[in-house]
Enzyme design. Structure first.
Site, PDB file in Angstrom:
ATOM      1  CG  ASP A   1     -72.217 -52.539  44.707  1.00 35.20           C
ATOM      2  OD1 ASP A   1     -72.452 -53.304  45.732  1.00 35.20           O
ATOM      3  OD2 ASP A   1     -71.217 -53.671  44.191  1.00 35.20           O
TER       4      ASP A   1
ATOM      5  CG  ASP B   1     -71.529 -60.256  46.966  1.00 30.24           C
ATOM      6  OD1 ASP B   1     -73.300 -59.905  46.929  1.00 30.24           O
ATOM      7  OD2 ASP B   1     -70.530 -60.329  46.200  1.00 30.24           O
TER       8      ASP B   1
END
Ligand code: GLA
Length: 401
Positions: free
Chosen positions: A202, A147
């Site tokens: 997201d 990430d």
């Protein structure tokens, strides 16, 4: 002075030797990830039950193999700096969990972050890349999602390259999934670094909406789909655009789940389920395991599909497949059902990128309806069908011998 010189030579030599582990994702990776449904609520029992469910529900037989724990599995680093799992949530340790998952014939994935902390505030890999990669290899990790939170001032390409090299040096083939949300155009530089890269922020379990969280937004299925425009030429075997993990089974309607899954198949997207595999409705299982849809996604040419036309909330998408086959998808984005008509002979579909054309003037193709699981005529007649709201007609076209 001489010592520094030797160190520089050694580290240059080390990075020259390092590379991406090739050939681990010749078709889009298929698996499951904890984040969309469980967020930080992860523990070893739940993960083992998910692995059991993957093996018994038909998911494994359909091709799903990676069981990936997302954020929040971490405990503290030990006195030497090695990362440890959270002692209460993973009391048996990661090696035991990996062994369990492997014993089911599945593969094990884990999550970290290029910054000093993960998005969930757990220890990140910055400065510990080689140590973390060593641990993952020792545990038996097969997949790493990496990430991009808390990376202020860092160079994305450099950061992902460092982790790629660390994985290579640790010696265990690991699928490397870049998750920097498309901020630094990873499609332009990540082909030799990772096997897939997120192209957007997201996803959320909503067909057509944006959720504003203040400092960031999450995106509905249609918003994510629109953000894929212009990216298809960057994807192919072993290097995929990743429009995020799926929300199938997480609360949208069956029609919406079917449309979402179909579009991820058309996009040659990684198929990473994000629902609770232990509690699936019959409809959710049918969507996630439809072998005809999956074969469109997993086609070995690895050509991402493209939007051929968009009018009045109706989109028509095509994807060239092996053996001269094609996939076609009629997507109804409107909130009302509609009747779709398509004259194959009037539409010449030319794909400059793959140098393929769907030549319905000179050739006839049989049509197979993927969701109805039946043949329905061929391209010598006009196609006419009702497409429900937020749904698709997905088909495979096969040239008549
Ligand atoms: C980011 C990623 C998500 C998930 C969370 C975990 O938002 O994009 O997919 O991994 O972090 O905190």
């Amino acid at each position: 002075m001489k010592r520094y010189f030797i160190i520089i030579i050694l580290s240059v030599a080390a990075s020259l030797n390092a590379q991406k582990f090739e050939g681990l994702a010749l078709t889009p990776p298929m698996g499951w990830n904890s984040w969309n449904n469980f967020a930080c609520d992860v523990d070893e029992n739940m993960i083992k039950e998910i692995a059991d469910a993957m093996a018994t529900t038909g998911m494994k037989d359909a091709g799903y193999q990676y069981v990936v724990i997302d954020d929040c599995w971490h405990g503290e680093r030990d006195s030497l700096g090695f990362i440890q799992p959270h002692p209460d949530r993973f009391p048996s340790g990661m090696k035991a969990l990996a062994d369990y998952i492997h014993s089911k014939g599945l593969k094990f994935g884990i999550y970290s972050d290029a910054g000093w902390k993960t998005c969930g505030g757990r220890p990140g890999s910055r400065g510990y890349e080689y140590q973390d990669a060593m641990k993952y290899a020792e545990w038996g990790v097969d997949y790493l999602k990496y990430d991009w939170c808390n990376t202020e001032g860092m160079n994305a390409e450099g950061a992902y390259l460092t982790m790629r090299d660390a994985i290579f040096k640790a010696g265990r083939p690991i699928v490397f999934s870049l998750c920097e949300w498309g901020n630094n155009n990873p499609w332009e530089w990540a082909k030799d670094i990772g096997h897939l890269w997120r192209t957007t922020g997201d996803i959320t379990n909503c067909f057509d909406c944006v959720v504003d969280h203040g400092t960031w937004k999450s995106w509905g299925i249609m918003q994510i789909l629109d953000m894929q425009d212009g990216l298809r030429e960057f994807a192919g075997p072993d290097h995929w655009n990743d429009p995020d993990m799926m929300e199938v089974g997480n609360g949208m309607s069956v029609n919406e789940d079917r449309a979402h899954f179909s579009m991820w198949c058309m996009l040659a997207a990684p198929l990473i389920a994000g629902n609770d595999l232990r509690n699936m409705t019959k409809e959710t299982i049918e969507i996630l395991t439809n072998s005809e849809a999956i074969s469109i996604n997993q086609d070995r040419l690895g050509i991402q599909g493209f939007k051929y036309s968009a009018r009045d909330s109706l989109e028509i998408w095509f994807k060239p497949l092996e053996y001269g086959h094609w996939a076609a998808c009629f997507l109804n984005r409107a909130e009302q059902s509609r009747v779709v008509e398509f004259d194959w002979e009037e539409n010449k579909i030319n794909d400059e990128f793959s140098k393929r054309s769907l030549n319905t003037q000179s050739e006839i193709y049989n049509l197979y309806n993927v969701w109805a699981r039946k043949s329905f005529g061929n391209t010598s007649a006009k196609f006419k069908s009702e497409v429900p709201a937020h749904d698709v007609v997905l088909m495979r076209l096969t040239p008549v011998e």
